[in-house]
Design an enzyme around this catalytic site. Structure first.
Site, PDB file in Angstrom:
ATOM      1  N   LYS A 272       0.801  -1.234   0.000  1.00  0.00           N
ATOM      2  CA  LYS A 272       0.000   0.000   0.000  1.00  0.00           C
ATOM      3  C   LYS A 272       0.831   1.281   0.000  1.00  0.00           C
ATOM      4  O   LYS A 272       0.375   2.343   0.429  1.00  0.00           O
ATOM      5  CB  LYS A 272      -0.993   0.034   1.181  1.00  0.00           C
TER       6      LYS A 272
ATOM      7  N   HIS B 141       7.358  -7.265  -2.010  1.00  0.00           N
ATOM      8  CA  HIS B 141       7.035  -6.741  -0.682  1.00  0.00           C
ATOM      9  C   HIS B 141       7.891  -7.440   0.375  1.00  0.00           C
ATOM     10  O   HIS B 141       7.622  -7.292   1.577  1.00  0.00           O
ATOM     11  CB  HIS B 141       5.568  -7.022  -0.324  1.00  0.00           C
TER      12      HIS B 141
ATOM     13  N   SER C 152      -4.853   2.802   3.906  1.00  0.00           N
ATOM     14  CA  SER C 152      -5.002   2.104   2.629  1.00  0.00           C
ATOM     15  C   SER C 152      -5.051   0.586   2.846  1.00  0.00           C
ATOM     16  O   SER C 152      -5.849  -0.126   2.225  1.00  0.00           O
ATOM     17  CB  SER C 152      -3.828   2.498   1.719  1.00  0.00           C
TER      18      SER C 152
HETATM   19  P1  A3P Z   1      -5.222   4.464  -1.495  1.00  0.00           P
HETATM   20  O1  A3P Z   1      -5.821   3.212  -0.928  1.00  0.00           O
HETATM   21  O2  A3P Z   1      -4.828   5.440  -0.433  1.00  0.00           O
HETATM   22  O3  A3P Z   1      -6.075   5.094  -2.535  1.00  0.00           O
HETATM   23  P2  A3P Z   1       0.013  -0.461  -3.604  1.00  0.00           P
HETATM   24  O4  A3P Z   1       0.053  -0.431  -5.080  1.00  0.00           O
HETATM   25  O5  A3P Z   1       1.348  -0.451  -2.959  1.00  0.00           O
HETATM   26  O6  A3P Z   1      -0.883  -1.558  -3.109  1.00  0.00           O
HETATM   27  O7  A3P Z   1      -0.641   0.918  -3.126  1.00  0.00           O
HETATM   28  C1  A3P Z   1      -1.981   1.195  -3.410  1.00  0.00           C
HETATM   29  C2  A3P Z   1      -2.227   2.657  -3.109  1.00  0.00           C
HETATM   30  O8  A3P Z   1      -1.604   3.466  -4.121  1.00  0.00           O
HETATM   31  C3  A3P Z   1      -3.722   2.991  -3.147  1.00  0.00           C
HETATM   32  O9  A3P Z   1      -3.869   4.061  -2.205  1.00  0.00           O
HETATM   33  C4  A3P Z   1      -3.874   3.474  -4.588  1.00  0.00           C
HETATM   34  O10 A3P Z   1      -5.023   4.245  -4.801  1.00  0.00           O
HETATM   35  C5  A3P Z   1      -2.583   4.279  -4.745  1.00  0.00           C
HETATM   36  N1  A3P Z   1      -2.235   4.525  -6.151  1.00  0.00           N
HETATM   37  C6  A3P Z   1      -2.076   3.626  -7.135  1.00  0.00           C
HETATM   38  N2  A3P Z   1      -1.798   4.245  -8.295  1.00  0.00           N
HETATM   39  C7  A3P Z   1      -1.778   5.577  -8.028  1.00  0.00           C
HETATM   40  C8  A3P Z   1      -1.567   6.752  -8.828  1.00  0.00           C
HETATM   41  N3  A3P Z   1      -1.340   6.689 -10.120  1.00  0.00           N
HETATM   42  N4  A3P Z   1      -1.623   7.949  -8.204  1.00  0.00           N
HETATM   43  C9  A3P Z   1      -1.854   8.046  -6.878  1.00  0.00           C
HETATM   44  N5  A3P Z   1      -2.070   6.970  -6.085  1.00  0.00           N
HETATM   45  C10 A3P Z   1      -2.040   5.752  -6.655  1.00  0.00           C
END
Ligand code: A3P
Length: 284
Positions: free
Chosen positions: A41, A97, A127
């Site tokens: 996240k 991860h 998140s």
């Molecule tokens: P939120 O749940 O706060 O919206 P990961 O990919 O490590 O699992 O992280 C997921 C988080 O990154 C989510 O956060 C997701 O919405 C955010 N995310 C993914 N792509 C993004 C982008 N292009 N711009 C901003 N946030 C992004």
């Protein structure tokens, strides 16, 4: 359904002990490899898109036709060994991860590059909480307060955020290690892209950078089935309970934390990160 495998005192989803052993002991890292490493996240999926688009000089075809988990696969999930055999005619990009201590041993003496992306841990917690509601491999969180307790004690899949960041930051200062933050990407995406390009030795002209910027935006990724996880089977992810591409903002923790939770979090943060030797951007 809660499906995590136990490995050396940690819990990992969507994998087996054999696959984790493969990632740790057998995977042969190449000097040209690039690793997108994060605690969950923290911007993993965003970085997958960034690396994909940089690799293809801003051309979105690859990102629009191939799921992100095949473009920049996680090394620790089930079936990685087979997937690796198929990547032959291009540079290899991987996600992971894994806490530092379980990462591929062959990385240690290689020139392979790691981009470590971290995010404000309060936003990570929020998140992760929402993600645990849609990801059936994780325990469904009863409420945010209980989830936060587990986050702070490291009682979650992949373990403790604090240990993860500390473990990986031991590599800070090495030529093949780039520390990046989710907030950097938010504040100055173009500058971050340039830094990443320089780090992985890839030159993009301004037009290509424009194309990367457009295709890694939250809006474009949210609408891209190859990036938004809508292709994940329903038995694993229940997208009626929420979206993977949820809000994509910094500071959403302020909408979830009480003052008491926030103060307690700051106290734990100070204690656990006291000996880190690197000033982190989110210290209060
Ligand atoms: P939120 O749940 O706060 O919206 P990961 O990919 O490590 O699992 O992280 C997921 C988080 O990154 C989510 O956060 C997701 O919405 C955010 N995310 C993914 N792509 C993004 C982008 N292009 N711009 C901003 N946030 C992004």
């Amino acid at each position: 359904m809660t499906e995590c495998v136990e490995y050396k005192g940690y819990r990992f989803p969507a994998t087996t002990v054999k696959d984790l052993e493969f990632a740790e002991n057998e995977l042969q890292v190449l000097d040209d490899d690039v690793f997108n490493v994060t605690y969950p996240k923290s911007g993993t999926t965003w970085m997958i898109e960034i690396l994909s688009l940089i690799h293809s000089n801003g051309d979105p075809t690859w990102s629009q036709e191939v799921p992100n988990w095949d473009r920049v696969p996680w090394i620790e999930v089930q079936g990685t060994e087979e997937k690796l055999k198929k990547i032959q005619d291009r540079r290899r990009y991987f996600s992971s991860h894994l806490p530092r201590q379980f990462f591929c041993k062959s990385f240690t003496n290689s020139k392979a590059k790691v981009i470590y992306t971290a995010r404000h841990p309060k936003d990570v917690a929020v998140s992760f909480y929402h993600f645990s509601k849609i990801n059936k491999l994780f325990e469904y969180p009863e409420n945010f307060d209980l989830f936060l307790k587990n986050f702070l004690s490291g009682n979650l899949p992949y373990g403790s955020w604090f240990d993860h960041v500390k473990g990986w930051l031991e590599l800070a200062g090495k030529d093949n290690f780039l520390f990046n933050t989710y907030e950097d990407l938010q504040k100055d995406l173009r500058g971050s892209l340039k830094r990443i390009c320089t780090f992985i030795g890839k030159e993009l002209d301004e037009a290509a950078l424009d194309a990367v910027m457009e295709n890694v935006s939250f809006k474009t990724m949210k609408d891209n089935r190859m990036a938004n996880f809508s292709l994940v089977p329903e038995r694993i992810m229940d997208l009626t309970k929420g979206q993977f591409m949820r809000k994509g903002i910094s500071g959403d923790w302020k909408n979830h934390f009480t003052v008491a939770q926030s103060e307690y979090f700051d106290k734990v943060f100070k204690e656990k990160m006291a000996d880190i030797g690197v000033k982190l951007p989110w210290e209060e």
